[in-house]
Design a protein around this motif. Structure first.
Motif, PDB file in Angstrom:
ATOM      1  N   GLU A 115     -36.355   0.649 -90.192  1.00 33.36           N
ATOM      2  CA  GLU A 115     -37.500   0.635 -91.100  1.00 33.36           C
ATOM      3  C   GLU A 115     -38.495   1.739 -90.751  1.00 33.36           C
ATOM      4  O   GLU A 115     -39.028   2.416 -91.641  1.00 33.36           O
ATOM      5  CB  GLU A 115     -38.176  -0.734 -91.078  1.00 33.36           C
ATOM      6  CG  GLU A 115     -37.353  -1.830 -91.738  1.00 33.36           C
ATOM      7  CD  GLU A 115     -38.146  -3.100 -91.996  1.00 33.36           C
ATOM      8  OE1 GLU A 115     -39.367  -3.104 -91.718  1.00 33.36           O
ATOM      9  OE2 GLU A 115     -37.561  -4.076 -92.498  1.00 33.36           O
ATOM     10  N   MET A 131     -39.542   4.919 -93.132  1.00 33.65           N
ATOM     11  CA  MET A 131     -40.939   5.181 -93.498  1.00 33.65           C
ATOM     12  C   MET A 131     -41.400   6.566 -93.069  1.00 33.65           C
ATOM     13  O   MET A 131     -42.294   7.142 -93.689  1.00 33.65           O
ATOM     14  CB  MET A 131     -41.842   4.115 -92.895  1.00 33.65           C
ATOM     15  CG  MET A 131     -41.663   2.762 -93.550  1.00 33.65           C
ATOM     16  SD  MET A 131     -42.761   1.532 -92.848  1.00 33.65           S
ATOM     17  CE  MET A 131     -44.341   2.216 -93.302  1.00 33.65           C
ATOM     18  N   LEU A 185     -41.770   5.603-101.523  1.00 33.29           N
ATOM     19  CA  LEU A 185     -41.546   5.020-102.840  1.00 33.29           C
ATOM     20  C   LEU A 185     -40.254   4.206-102.861  1.00 33.29           C
ATOM     21  O   LEU A 185     -40.086   3.304-102.072  1.00 33.29           O
ATOM     22  CB  LEU A 185     -41.565   6.113-103.911  1.00 33.29           C
ATOM     23  CG  LEU A 185     -42.925   6.810-104.105  1.00 33.29           C
ATOM     24  CD1 LEU A 185     -42.825   7.920-105.129  1.00 33.29           C
ATOM     25  CD2 LEU A 185     -43.996   5.801-104.496  1.00 33.29           C
ATOM     26  N   ASP A 186     -39.309   4.530-103.761  1.00 31.88           N
ATOM     27  CA  ASP A 186     -38.177   3.638-104.023  1.00 31.88           C
ATOM     28  C   ASP A 186     -37.373   3.323-102.767  1.00 31.88           C
ATOM     29  O   ASP A 186     -37.076   2.158-102.479  1.00 31.88           O
ATOM     30  CB  ASP A 186     -37.246   4.260-105.073  1.00 31.88           C
ATOM     31  CG  ASP A 186     -37.878   4.317-106.448  1.00 31.88           C
ATOM     32  OD1 ASP A 186     -39.106   4.177-106.536  1.00 31.88           O
ATOM     33  OD2 ASP A 186     -37.152   4.514-107.434  1.00 31.88           O
ATOM     34  N   GLU A 213     -39.349   1.172-100.312  1.00 34.64           N
ATOM     35  CA  GLU A 213     -39.594  -0.164-100.837  1.00 34.64           C
ATOM     36  C   GLU A 213     -38.314  -1.010-100.850  1.00 34.64           C
ATOM     37  O   GLU A 213     -38.369  -2.230-100.708  1.00 34.64           O
ATOM     38  CB  GLU A 213     -40.199  -0.064-102.234  1.00 34.64           C
ATOM     39  CG  GLU A 213     -41.632   0.477-102.213  1.00 34.64           C
ATOM     40  CD  GLU A 213     -42.215   0.683-103.596  1.00 34.64           C
ATOM     41  OE1 GLU A 213     -41.423   0.808-104.554  1.00 34.64           O
ATOM     42  OE2 GLU A 213     -43.449   0.730-103.732  1.00 34.64           O
ATOM     43  N   GLN A 214     -37.171  -0.362-101.019  1.00 35.49           N
ATOM     44  CA  GLN A 214     -35.892  -1.077-100.969  1.00 35.49           C
ATOM     45  C   GLN A 214     -35.504  -1.465 -99.550  1.00 35.49           C
ATOM     46  O   GLN A 214     -34.947  -2.540 -99.312  1.00 35.49           O
ATOM     47  CB  GLN A 214     -34.786  -0.205-101.586  1.00 35.49           C
ATOM     48  CG  GLN A 214     -34.914  -0.005-103.079  1.00 35.49           C
ATOM     49  CD  GLN A 214     -34.047   1.149-103.580  1.00 35.49           C
ATOM     50  OE1 GLN A 214     -33.483   1.920-102.806  1.00 35.49           O
ATOM     51  NE2 GLN A 214     -33.937   1.265-104.901  1.00 35.49           N
ATOM     52  N   THR A 233     -38.521  -4.331 -95.445  1.00 38.91           N
ATOM     53  CA  THR A 233     -38.763  -5.692 -95.924  1.00 38.91           C
ATOM     54  C   THR A 233     -39.493  -6.571 -94.922  1.00 38.91           C
ATOM     55  O   THR A 233     -39.844  -7.706 -95.235  1.00 38.91           O
ATOM     56  CB  THR A 233     -37.422  -6.364 -96.268  1.00 38.91           C
ATOM     57  OG1 THR A 233     -36.584  -6.371 -95.102  1.00 38.91           O
ATOM     58  CG2 THR A 233     -36.701  -5.609 -97.387  1.00 38.91           C
ATOM     59  N   ALA A 241     -43.754  -3.875 -94.610  1.00 40.90           N
ATOM     60  CA  ALA A 241     -43.473  -3.833 -96.049  1.00 40.90           C
ATOM     61  C   ALA A 241     -44.675  -3.374 -96.872  1.00 40.90           C
ATOM     62  O   ALA A 241     -44.518  -2.641 -97.853  1.00 40.90           O
ATOM     63  CB  ALA A 241     -42.993  -5.206 -96.530  1.00 40.90           C
ATOM     64  N   ARG A 242     -45.867  -3.757 -96.479  1.00 44.96           N
ATOM     65  CA  ARG A 242     -47.038  -3.405 -97.291  1.00 44.96           C
ATOM     66  C   ARG A 242     -47.362  -1.917 -97.247  1.00 44.96           C
ATOM     67  O   ARG A 242     -48.148  -1.426 -98.059  1.00 44.96           O
ATOM     68  CB  ARG A 242     -48.246  -4.223 -96.852  1.00 44.96           C
ATOM     69  CG  ARG A 242     -48.735  -3.970 -95.436  1.00 44.96           C
ATOM     70  CD  ARG A 242     -49.823  -4.992 -95.066  1.00 44.96           C
ATOM     71  NE  ARG A 242     -50.401  -4.774 -93.760  1.00 44.96           N
ATOM     72  CZ  ARG A 242     -49.863  -5.181 -92.620  1.00 44.96           C
ATOM     73  NH1 ARG A 242     -48.688  -5.812 -92.631  1.00 44.96           N
ATOM     74  NH2 ARG A 242     -50.467  -4.971 -91.468  1.00 44.96           N
ATOM     75  N   ALA A 286     -44.849   0.416 -97.351  1.00 49.94           N
ATOM     76  CA  ALA A 286     -43.624   1.123 -97.723  1.00 49.94           C
ATOM     77  C   ALA A 286     -43.829   2.130 -98.851  1.00 49.94           C
ATOM     78  O   ALA A 286     -43.154   3.159 -98.902  1.00 49.94           O
ATOM     79  CB  ALA A 286     -42.544   0.120 -98.113  1.00 49.94           C
ATOM     80  N   SER A 287     -44.735   1.867 -99.763  1.00 51.29           N
ATOM     81  CA  SER A 287     -44.852   2.748-100.931  1.00 51.29           C
ATOM     82  C   SER A 287     -45.281   4.159-100.557  1.00 51.29           C
ATOM     83  O   SER A 287     -44.882   5.132-101.195  1.00 51.29           O
ATOM     84  CB  SER A 287     -45.832   2.166-101.941  1.00 51.29           C
ATOM     85  OG  SER A 287     -47.128   2.051-101.367  1.00 51.29           O
ATOM     86  N   THR A 288     -46.068   4.277 -99.514  1.00 56.14           N
ATOM     87  CA  THR A 288     -46.503   5.615 -99.078  1.00 56.14           C
ATOM     88  C   THR A 288     -45.697   6.127 -97.904  1.00 56.14           C
ATOM     89  O   THR A 288     -45.544   7.341 -97.740  1.00 56.14           O
ATOM     90  CB  THR A 288     -47.988   5.597 -98.669  1.00 56.14           C
ATOM     91  OG1 THR A 288     -48.166   4.645 -97.608  1.00 56.14           O
ATOM     92  CG2 THR A 288     -48.864   5.243 -99.851  1.00 56.14           C
TER      93      THR A 288
END
Length: 430
Positions: free
Chosen positions: A222, A226, A231-232, A235-236, A239, A244-245, A247-249
């Motif tokens: 993970e 990161m 993004l995708d 986020e996939q 987890t 997880a919070r 992951a988008s950046t």
């Protein structure tokens, strides 16, 4: 083998024993590879942002080969190592034991995560990290070891793994030159907390340029995702409650592999067993032909080295068998005869300015400028094993095609040079 030539050495005006064989070339794409890439480009499949396509397939196949739960394709072997060091959670000032004789990318990404490389000596016969030299470099700040399988020759992983466990250290394997190598019954890359493979053009599995990280540790995976994906894909993959919070950046780096590179690497990976079979046959033939030639010792084999990666063939030079003739002149004479012999070019890291010049760590172009992390500086004579290895190591390229005829002529040429070592010594002393 035919008897050695006794005619004048080519270096001194005689006829060469053989013509120079072109250097090994990367595996060319097959028609199947080209058809797959063409179809991808026609579909506009030029980038991925998620867990998909050729990258996903390559990760799955590579992970299955080595026996890793997680695989992450990146844009270079160096990025795979950077991801591994970030993935294991090194913090500023953490010390990582590393071989002083290795390619720079094994160690330099440690500076980017503000860790401290602590160099250790290597086995003078193989160039790999010497387990016997590690204990003296331990401090309360030691957190990890990074190990290189140099030239495709497995390091002593039974001893190194036991050392890491005894001292509760993370273990990272640099397998950049060791695709398919097996040590003590296991694939290299399956011993540590993380492993990095290069997929550069000259490697036995190639994406043109690229790399891949392997790990069985979800947290390492993970963090590595990161670091270089967002993004995708993040986020996939990310987890856990811990990450997880975010992951988008991610951390904003883009270390993704190009889809075309992944497709080419898949074809190269399918060909790996045959590539290694041919290279092993060439390697074994060279062992046979060089045995008995004064001044040359075939590469060392230890019981734990089940299968090599056959990246480079590196016999050892034994100058005392040739009256002290320098390795440099022996190589020059062999090259003049048509043998593609050379000496390794890289200096041990402890002899480079990064590890001898204290001003490196205060310059603004370094990631840790102005910090004091306890970075080490070394003297040339500090690691005698690496210097002895470098003095004696020679290199012949390992081809992925049958080179029997050429290898036999190389052996004739090397025997010719060895037989006339006294002539070369006289030439050297002039």
């Amino acid at each position: 083998m035919p008897p050695p030539h006794t005619t004048t050495l080519a270096l001194l005006g005689g006829e060469p024993t053989t013509s120079r064989l072109p250097d090994p070339q990367p595996r060319p794409p097959t028609e199947e590879d080209l058809a797959l890439v063409t179809a991808m480009l026609r579909r506009g499949e030029g980038a991925y942002v998620g867990d998909e396509g050729q990258v996903r397939e390559l990760e799955s196949e590579f992970g299955q080969l080595v026996g890793a739960r997680h695989a992450l394709a990146v844009n270079s072997g160096t990025s795979a190592l950077y991801s591994a060091f970030f993935g294991i959670g090194l913090e500023p000032g953490d010390e990582v034991l590393a071989p002083t004789y290795t390619f720079l990318a094994t160690v330099m990404p440690l500076f980017a995560v503000n860790a401290v490389p602590v160099l250790a000596d290597v086995d003078e016969r193989t160039g790999n990290l010497d387990p016997a030299d590690l204990e003296r470099h331990l401090t309360p700040r030691t957190r990890a070891i990074v190990v290189t399988h140099l030239n495709g020759v497995p390091a002593d992983m039974p001893a190194l793994t036991a050392f890491a466990r005894r001292h509760q250290l993370a273990l990272v394997e640099d397998c950049s030159q060791a695709h398919g190598a097996i040590c003590a019954g296991k694939h290299v890359g399956s011993f540590g907390d993380a492993a990095a493979f290069s997929l550069q053009a000259k490697k036995t599995v190639s994406a043109g340029t690229g790399g891949i990280l392997l790990t069985n540790d979800q947290r390492v995976y993970e963090r590595a995702v990161m670091l270089g994906h967002f993004l995708d894909r993040a986020e996939q993959a990310v987890t856990s409650d811990e990450y997880a919070r975010f992951a988008s950046t991610g951390f904003g780096h883009n270390l993704r592999m190009h889809p075309v590179g992944a497709a080419l690497a898949r074809g190269s990976l399918r060909a790996l067993p045959e590539t290694l079979r041919i290279r092993k046959a060439n390697y074994d033939l060279l062992d046979q032909l060089l045995t008995g030639i004064p001044g040359l010792c075939p590469p060392v084999r230890e019981p734990y080295m089940d299968e090599l990666g056959y990246y480079s063939y590196q016999p050892l030079y034994v100058p005392e068998e040739l009256g002290g003739l320098s390795a440099e002149l022996f190589v020059r004479a062999a090259v003049a005869e048509g043998v593609p012999l050379s000496k390794p070019r890289s200096a041990p890291l402890h002899c480079t300015p990064v590890f001898t010049d204290p001003s490196w760590h205060s310059r603004t172009f370094t990631p840790h400028a102005g910090t004091d992390r306890g970075y080490r500086h070394y003297r040339t004579e500090q690691f005698p094993g690496s210097l002895r290895y470098l003095e004696r190591a020679l290199r012949l390229p390992v081809y992925s095609t049958d080179i029997r005829d050429h290898a036999e002529r190389w052996a004739q040429a090397l025997a010719k040079v060895a037989t006339q070592a006294h002539v070369l010594r006289a030439y050297e002393s002039r």
